[in-house]
Design a protein around this motif. Structure first.
Motif, PDB file in Angstrom:
ATOM      1  N   SER A   1       0.832  -1.199   0.000  1.00 23.82           N
ATOM      2  CA  SER A   1       0.000   0.000   0.000  1.00 23.82           C
ATOM      3  C   SER A   1       0.868   1.250   0.000  1.00 23.82           C
ATOM      4  O   SER A   1       0.456   2.298  -0.466  1.00 23.82           O
ATOM      5  N   PHE A   2       2.081   1.132   0.519  1.00 25.20           N
ATOM      6  CA  PHE A   2       2.973   2.291   0.524  1.00 25.20           C
ATOM      7  C   PHE A   2       3.791   2.389  -0.760  1.00 25.20           C
ATOM      8  O   PHE A   2       4.014   3.455  -1.291  1.00 25.20           O
ATOM      9  N   THR A   3       4.269   1.249  -1.221  1.00 22.99           N
ATOM     10  CA  THR A   3       5.257   1.306  -2.294  1.00 22.99           C
ATOM     11  C   THR A   3       4.687   0.950  -3.655  1.00 22.99           C
ATOM     12  O   THR A   3       5.406   0.960  -4.634  1.00 22.99           O
ATOM     13  N   GLY A   4       3.405   0.664  -3.701  1.00 24.77           N
ATOM     14  CA  GLY A   4       2.808   0.350  -4.985  1.00 24.77           C
ATOM     15  C   GLY A   4       2.849  -1.128  -5.288  1.00 24.77           C
ATOM     16  O   GLY A   4       3.542  -1.891  -4.638  1.00 24.77           O
ATOM     17  N   PHE A   5       2.057  -1.507  -6.290  1.00 22.80           N
ATOM     18  CA  PHE A   5       1.959  -2.922  -6.627  1.00 22.80           C
ATOM     19  C   PHE A   5       3.219  -3.402  -7.315  1.00 22.80           C
ATOM     20  O   PHE A   5       3.909  -2.636  -7.957  1.00 22.80           O
ATOM     21  N   HIS A   6       3.425  -4.673  -7.162  1.00 22.39           N
ATOM     22  CA  HIS A   6       4.501  -5.291  -7.924  1.00 22.39           C
ATOM     23  C   HIS A   6       3.925  -5.692  -9.268  1.00 22.39           C
ATOM     24  O   HIS A   6       3.186  -6.662  -9.387  1.00 22.39           O
ATOM     25  N   ILE A   7       4.239  -4.889 -10.257  1.00 22.88           N
ATOM     26  CA  ILE A   7       3.732  -5.191 -11.584  1.00 22.88           C
ATOM     27  C   ILE A   7       4.910  -5.206 -12.528  1.00 22.88           C
ATOM     28  O   ILE A   7       5.608  -4.217 -12.690  1.00 22.88           O
ATOM     29  N   GLN A   8       5.142  -6.351 -13.144  1.00 22.90           N
ATOM     30  CA  GLN A   8       6.287  -6.427 -14.037  1.00 22.90           C
ATOM     31  C   GLN A   8       5.921  -5.980 -15.432  1.00 22.90           C
ATOM     32  O   GLN A   8       6.676  -5.304 -16.098  1.00 22.90           O
ATOM     33  N   THR A   9       4.743  -6.362 -15.837  1.00 23.67           N
ATOM     34  CA  THR A   9       4.323  -5.955 -17.171  1.00 23.67           C
ATOM     35  C   THR A   9       2.895  -5.466 -17.087  1.00 23.67           C
ATOM     36  O   THR A   9       2.206  -5.702 -16.102  1.00 23.67           O
ATOM     37  N   SER A  10       2.446  -4.797 -18.107  1.00 23.10           N
ATOM     38  CA  SER A  10       1.076  -4.292 -18.063  1.00 23.10           C
ATOM     39  C   SER A  10       0.093  -5.442 -18.193  1.00 23.10           C
ATOM     40  O   SER A  10      -1.034  -5.370 -17.749  1.00 23.10           O
ATOM     41  N   LYS A  11       0.548  -6.509 -18.782  1.00 20.97           N
ATOM     42  CA  LYS A  11      -0.314  -7.680 -18.894  1.00 20.97           C
ATOM     43  C   LYS A  11      -0.697  -8.167 -17.501  1.00 20.97           C
ATOM     44  O   LYS A  11      -1.814  -8.562 -17.242  1.00 20.97           O
ATOM     45  N   GLU A  12       0.294  -8.147 -16.656  1.00 22.00           N
ATOM     46  CA  GLU A  12       0.083  -8.670 -15.317  1.00 22.00           C
ATOM     47  C   GLU A  12      -0.985  -7.880 -14.574  1.00 22.00           C
ATOM     48  O   GLU A  12      -1.692  -8.389 -13.740  1.00 22.00           O
ATOM     49  N   LEU A  13      -1.056  -6.594 -14.914  1.00 27.66           N
ATOM     50  CA  LEU A  13      -2.036  -5.742 -14.274  1.00 27.66           C
ATOM     51  C   LEU A  13      -3.438  -6.245 -14.557  1.00 27.66           C
ATOM     52  O   LEU A  13      -4.300  -6.250 -13.697  1.00 27.66           O
TER      53      LEU A  13
ATOM     54  N   LEU B   1      22.788  -3.291  -3.632  1.00 24.18           N
ATOM     55  CA  LEU B   1      21.936  -2.198  -4.096  1.00 24.18           C
ATOM     56  C   LEU B   1      21.609  -2.347  -5.577  1.00 24.18           C
ATOM     57  O   LEU B   1      20.494  -2.069  -6.003  1.00 24.18           O
ATOM     58  N   GLU B   2      22.590  -2.810  -6.315  1.00 22.06           N
ATOM     59  CA  GLU B   2      22.360  -2.998  -7.741  1.00 22.06           C
ATOM     60  C   GLU B   2      21.221  -3.985  -7.970  1.00 22.06           C
ATOM     61  O   GLU B   2      20.318  -3.756  -8.758  1.00 22.06           O
ATOM     62  N   LYS B   3      21.274  -5.075  -7.193  1.00 19.65           N
ATOM     63  CA  LYS B   3      20.252  -6.115  -7.299  1.00 19.65           C
ATOM     64  C   LYS B   3      18.896  -5.553  -6.858  1.00 19.65           C
ATOM     65  O   LYS B   3      17.877  -5.762  -7.505  1.00 19.65           O
ATOM     66  N   ALA B   4      18.928  -4.840  -5.736  1.00 20.05           N
ATOM     67  CA  ALA B   4      17.691  -4.308  -5.163  1.00 20.05           C
ATOM     68  C   ALA B   4      17.029  -3.315  -6.110  1.00 20.05           C
ATOM     69  O   ALA B   4      15.816  -3.342  -6.311  1.00 20.05           O
ATOM     70  N   LEU B   5      17.854  -2.465  -6.696  1.00 20.66           N
ATOM     71  CA  LEU B   5      17.298  -1.414  -7.554  1.00 20.66           C
ATOM     72  C   LEU B   5      16.755  -1.983  -8.859  1.00 20.66           C
ATOM     73  O   LEU B   5      15.896  -1.403  -9.488  1.00 20.66           O
ATOM     74  N   LYS B   6      17.263  -3.144  -9.228  1.00 19.08           N
ATOM     75  CA  LYS B   6      16.759  -3.761 -10.454  1.00 19.08           C
ATOM     76  C   LYS B   6      15.487  -4.549 -10.200  1.00 19.08           C
ATOM     77  O   LYS B   6      14.740  -4.843 -11.117  1.00 19.08           O
ATOM     78  N   SER B   7      15.266  -4.909  -8.937  1.00 20.64           N
ATOM     79  CA  SER B   7      14.135  -5.767  -8.633  1.00 20.64           C
ATOM     80  C   SER B   7      12.842  -4.970  -8.632  1.00 20.64           C
ATOM     81  O   SER B   7      12.789  -3.844  -8.160  1.00 20.64           O
ATOM     82  N   SER B   8      11.806  -5.592  -9.130  1.00 21.97           N
ATOM     83  CA  SER B   8      10.515  -4.897  -9.102  1.00 21.97           C
ATOM     84  C   SER B   8       9.768  -5.197  -7.805  1.00 21.97           C
ATOM     85  O   SER B   8       8.640  -4.793  -7.632  1.00 21.97           O
ATOM     86  N   LEU B   9      10.402  -5.936  -6.912  1.00 19.86           N
ATOM     87  CA  LEU B   9       9.752  -6.272  -5.644  1.00 19.86           C
ATOM     88  C   LEU B   9      10.365  -5.536  -4.461  1.00 19.86           C
ATOM     89  O   LEU B   9       9.712  -5.309  -3.453  1.00 19.86           O
TER      90      LEU B   9
END
Lengths: 166, 900
Positions: B575-587, B629-637
């Motif tokens: 609710s704070f950071t937004g949904f984990h959405i990788q692609t618009s399809k997933e939405l 940090l590199e890994k974290a910043l690339k992750s959509s989660l």
């Protein structure tokens, strides 16, 4: 410490040197600038942000002392405020063919408020003293401007091609 | 008594029972069946038919058993009794479960029907007990023992069922017609009556409380309230006045005072049995025994009481009288909410469909709820083709959000701050029809305050807006470098007083009028004495004072800050950071998302909040921190990855497409640096929290200076690739003119053969790498091109393939080393280049590398490089490169002359 052949550390256009000053260590980042006349117009890019400038002349050539004065004038007009200036009369090991008297240099240096030292890059005479002298005059770090953990950027000017100092 | 004897007596018992059943059948059931076929009480007749069926089944079974026993008895002496009893037991139990249900038969009939069976069971018990006595310890005895137990249970079940029936029957007799009319149903059984076991309820001052097997009835005077047992929760409370029980159901809780625990126990058992959908066997165990009903139940209920949910129907999980867990809530008007509930209110993720008043369409909210109201991140697909993705609070849009209109009519996109459901604060509006973008402040859905407008044609202006209208004078920056200061309309026509400065330095000051068809008219003075406009005017940077970088996108940072302040709870992360959405399809799949596993991402790393915090603690050393940090910043989660994603969207909304305007460069550049700073801050916040949770106090408080530096040196290179395309585009536009000039120079110089170029650049002859020139027979040395310092040239060309200023500087250093090593090879000793030698050589190499946007590259590196490099070797080389570039521009004419 200096070889008659040019040592690899001499002549490089960028050097670092650490000088103890009281309880602190001052790290000098030394930039060489092109002395050729055709590059003269580009010099401002080199001395922007510098804390000190070393202007070198050849004691065996009166001409080089004149050129030096031009550099000083330019630095006074366009250089950073509060820049520490040092005048180095190089090749003091060749004082027998001297053209620039010590007195002239001293008087000139006094008039512009600069440090003056006669050096010999070849025999490493007074080099350490030169940087020590600059160290003492460098104002305390402004924490906002400097981010180099106590290091200070220096611009080093050679007045003539082939005149090198470190 | 031996087995044979037992079998013999069993046989006898079976025979008698069978005969008895036959008699009942012919004498009672058959006539009744015939008489009953035209009876009016259909309900009762149905039950009678059921009774008859069961009776027939029992008779058949008895007959079967008798035959089998007889056969076995005559053929073999040692048969296995297990089969029989097992068979018997289950079947008997099965059809006796709701055996007696008649209500209006005479007592005699009642006795006839149940007496033989009860007697028969008694016989069984007797026989089995006898058998049990003679059997030795072993599996056979165990079977007999358990069979006895079952029969005893059956016996008590039968008597309990009969008691209940009697009890219920007498209740119907004693109650007034008014109540029986409403309450009397043939299957319903009375379990407890407050007349027998006193209890009093605190509310309503009930006269009488009746506990049935499906409902709880509170009678008061002439009225009554009934509660479905499935929706009754019993809570025990102890107070100064002794124990009392609270029972919850939909609506207010009702308090009972009761001297004994029996009521509570009975209520609980009744609730549990009602929930199971069948009665226990036997009906009641010992008082105090038996498990409590589950507190979480699945149920459908229509709310009748006044309030938010009046007339809605809720299907889903309940807890203590309130919707709690997952469920669906349906309103009369077609509104529909599917999602998580907590203590009776929407709480957690939910999808809500709200019908639009006028059209046959729905607004679809996929959002987080908090205590019944939308709060946190959500997506709303409105019925009118608009989509909002952003934050809500108290059911309205609040915080950062993006509203986009996808309909063909007047498409637009707003990315920015919302307050109270309206655009308020800093935001970017793109009008796709007009091809315009407004970057500025908003007040209640109107452009209000300072604003920058960039247009498709590259024109850009800064004005003050008041309720969507432009007021006062502004500055208009035209594509041809001319600048107009004064009043102008939205169509960019000059009206009123103004000053137009042309790029060549001419200045026209006067009063402008613009009548249609007559072109621009002015009365004024044209001043031609000025010099060319300098960069400060033609490249003026907008928005720096009006929109300080700290005030842009506050809504995004606020949410992340709140997330950290709230302790980074797993369930609130989204609710704070937004949904984990990788692609618009997933939405589009988000409907399914509701009930599926949340963290089934494609990534093999776990990004659960607790794991994230744990990892943070483990990766504090610079090197592992960087790779983490590199890994974290690339992750959509990962929260930091999500933050970066949000910032990328905001950045692109401002500076991509139409926003690529050179007057926005500094704004963009500052913004990227600020992102790095903020991301570093959030990283530190997370780390602080992680350490706190582990009970370790953070070792030291970083002062702000080093923190800024870290942000720049650690985070900036990691996030830069996300912003590079837009940012570099701005740099290219800013340096377009001089880069074009420079390029022309490069093209001219490319005509020079190597030796000619070296000569022209005044490279000292002893440094010329002539050894690199290998000639074929028909080549002349003086005409060879692109051979000298090839390794350095190729190295420098890699500059354009990198993004990170750090890497670009490394390339620069390598180029420098290549030049030096080539020279060392030429002069056959280690050679350090003094500036007077280095500059011409560097010029040579840069000319040959032919980097089109060198100016843009240099400035990007300088602006974004780690400040720790300032003054160092990298800075030095960069300056040399810059010098070289400037120098070449000035020498261009000379070069051409030289060539000729």
């Amino acid at each position: 410490h200096f070889d008659h052949n040019i040592s690899p550390t001499i002549g490089a256009s960028f050097m670092t040197k650490t000088v103890p000053c009281g309880n602190e260590l001052h790290k000098f980042l030394i930039w060489d600038t092109a002395g050729q006349e055709r590059f003269h117009s580009l010099a401002p890019m080199y001395y922007r942000g510098s804390a000190a400038a070393v202007i070198v002349y050849d004691i065996t050539k009166q001409d080089s002392f004149h050129t030096l004065k031009k550099w000083v004038k330019e630095l006074k007009e366009h250089g950073p405020e509060n820049i520490v200036m040092a005048i180095a009369g190089n090749k003091c090991d060749l004082s027998d063919i001297r053209e620039v008297p010590v007195k002239d240099a001293k008087e000139y240096a006094e008039s512009i408020g600069a440090i003056v030292v006669e050096t010999s890059a070849k025999n490493a005479v007074n080099i350490e003293e030169l940087f020590q002298g600059i160290s003492r005059q460098i104002p305390p770090l402004d924490p906002h401007e400097n981010s180099n953990n106590g290091a200070i950027k220096l611009g080093k000017q050679t007045s003539q091609t082939g005149r090198r100092c470190c | 008594m031996c087995t044979a004897e037992a079998t013999a007596s069993l046989l006898q018992v079976e025979e008698t029972f069978s005969a008895c059943l036959a008699r009942i059948n012919t004498l009672i059931l058959k006539p009744l069946l015939q008489a009953g076929s035209d009876q009016k009480g259909k309900e009762n007749f149905k039950l009678f038919l059921l009774l008859n069926d069961r009776f027939q089944a029992l008779w058949n079974l008895t007959e079967e058993n008798y035959c089998m026993l007889k056969q076995k008895h005559s053929s073999s002496e040692s048969f296995c009794i297990q089969d029989i009893y097992a068979h018997h037991k289950t079947v008997l139990k099965q059809f006796l479960t709701d055996f007696t249900s008649e209500t209006s038969m005479s007592l005699a009939l009642y006795t006839v029907l149940h007496k033989p069976i009860r007697d028969h069971i008694e016989h069984y018990i007797l026989l089995l007990t006898k058998l049990n006595e003679v059997l030795k310890e072993g599996p056979e005895k165990d079977v007999v023992t358990s069979a006895i137990k079952e029969y005893v249970k059956l016996e008590s079940f039968v008597s309990q069922v009969l008691d209940e029936a009697c009890f219920t029957k007498s209740l119907w007799k004693s109650l007034s017609y008014k109540f029986t009319d409403m309450l009397c149903v043939p299957e319903r059984r009375l379990l407890e009556d407050s007349k027998n076991l006193p209890i009093s309820a605190s509310t309503n001052r009930s006269d009488r409380i009746l506990l049935f097997d499906d409902v709880l009835v509170l009678i008061q005077g002439n009225s009554f309230q009934s509660f479905d047992l499935k929706l009754v929760w019993v809570d025990e409370n102890l107070s100064l006045f002794g124990s009392y029980y609270v029972f919850f159901t939909v609506g207010p809780a009702i308090l009972f005072l009761c001297p004994q625990a029996v009521w509570q126990w009975k209520l609980n058992q009744a609730v549990r049995q009602a929930l199971n959908g069948k009665r226990d066997f036997p009906l009641w165990g010992k008082t105090g025994e038996g498990t409590k009903p589950p507190s979480c139940r699945f149920f459908t209920y229509v709310f009748r009481l006044e309030g938010k949910f009046k007339n809605t129907s809720y299907e889903g999980e309940w807890h203590w009288g309130k919707p709690h867990g997952k469920g669906t809530l349906k309103w009369h008007d077609g509104r529909n909410h599917v999602g998580d509930f907590k203590e009776g209110l929407e709480h957690g993720f939910g999808i809500c469909l709200v019908p639009r008043k006028s059209e046959d369409r729905y607004d679809c909210y996929k959002c987080h709820w908090y205590e019944g109201k939308m709060r946190g991140y959500g997506i709303c697909e409105y019925g009118n083709d608009m989509v909002y993705k952003g934050y809500f609070k108290d059911n309205v849009r609040q915080g950062f959000g993006i509203l986009e209109n996808f309909s063909a009519e007047h498409p637009f996109k707003y990315s920015g701050q919302w307050e109270n459901d309206k655009k308020n604060g800093y935001g970017v509006w793109e009008d796709k029809d007009r091809g315009e973008r407004y970057i500025g402040t908003w007040l209640d859905d109107h452009k209000h305050g300072q604003g920058i407008v960039v247009t498709q044609s590259g024109v850009c202006y800064q004005r003050t807006f008041h309720a969507d209208k432009m007021v006062g004078s502004g500055i208009l920056l035209l594509e041809d470098d001319s600048v107009y200061e004064g009043n102008f309309t939205e169509d960019l026509t000059f009206v009123g007083k103004g000053k137009l400065s042309f790029a060549n330095g001419f200045i026209l000051e006067g009063t402008f009028t613009n009548k249609s068809g007559q072109g621009l008219q002015t009365h004024g003075i044209l001043n031609t004495s000025n010099e060319q406009l300098d960069d400060r005017i033609t490249k003026v940077q907008l928005g720096l004072e009006e929109f300080p970088v700290e005030k842009r996108w506050k809504g995004i940072y606020d949410q992340f800050l709140e997330f950290i302040h709230s302790g980074c709870k797993e369930e609130t992360e989204e609710s704070f950071t937004g949904f984990h959405i990788q692609t618009s399809k997933e939405l589009r799949k988000s409907q399914e998302y509701l009930f599926c596993q949340k963290y089934e991402g494609t990534e093999d790393v776990s990004w659960k909040t607790e794991d994230i915090l744990e990892e943070l603690v483990q990766h504090q050393e610079l090197e592992s921190l960087q790779s983490y940090l590199e890994k974290a910043l690339k992750s959509s989660l990962h929260p930091l990855g999500k933050l970066l994603k949000a910032l990328t969207i905001a950045f692109q909304a401002t500076y991509s497409g139409i926003g690529a305007n050179r007057h926005l460069l500094t704004m963009a550049q500052e913004e990227v640096k600020y992102y790095a700073k903020k991301i570093w801050e959030f990283y530190q916040g997370l780390l602080h929290l992680a350490l706190e949770q582990k009970g370790q106090l953070p070792s030291k408080c970083m002062d702000e200076d080093t923190s800024d530096e870290k942000a720049c040196s650690v985070v900036l290179p990691l996030i830069l690739p996300c912003f590079y395309p837009e940012l570099f585009m701005l740099y290219m536009l800013y340096h377009e003119r001089e880069d074009d000039l420079y390029c022309q120079g490069i093209v001219d110089l490319s005509l020079f053969p190597d030796i000619k170029l070296l000569e022209f650049l005044d490279v000292q002859k002893h440094l010329w790498p002539l050894k690199d020139l290998t000639l074929t027979t028909n080549q002349r040395r003086s005409l060879i091109k692109d051979k000298c310092f090839l390794s350095a040239t190729e190295c420098l060309q890699k500059l354009i393939t990198t993004v990170d200023p750090r890497e670009k500087l490394v390339i620069l250093q390598k180029t420098y080393e290549e030049i030096e090593s080539t020279v060392s090879r030429v002069v056959e000793k280690d050679y350090r280049l003094p500036m007077d030698d280095l500059l011409p050589l560097l010029m040579y190499v840069v000319s040959r590398a032919k980097i089109q946007h060198l100016g843009a590259e240099i400035h990007l590196i300088r602006d974004l490089m780690d400040p720790a490099n300032r003054g160092g070797l990298y800075d030095f080389l960069l300056t040399a490169l810059e010098v070289r570039k400037c120098f070449q521009q000035r020498q261009l004419e000379v070069a051409v002359a030289f060539l000729e």
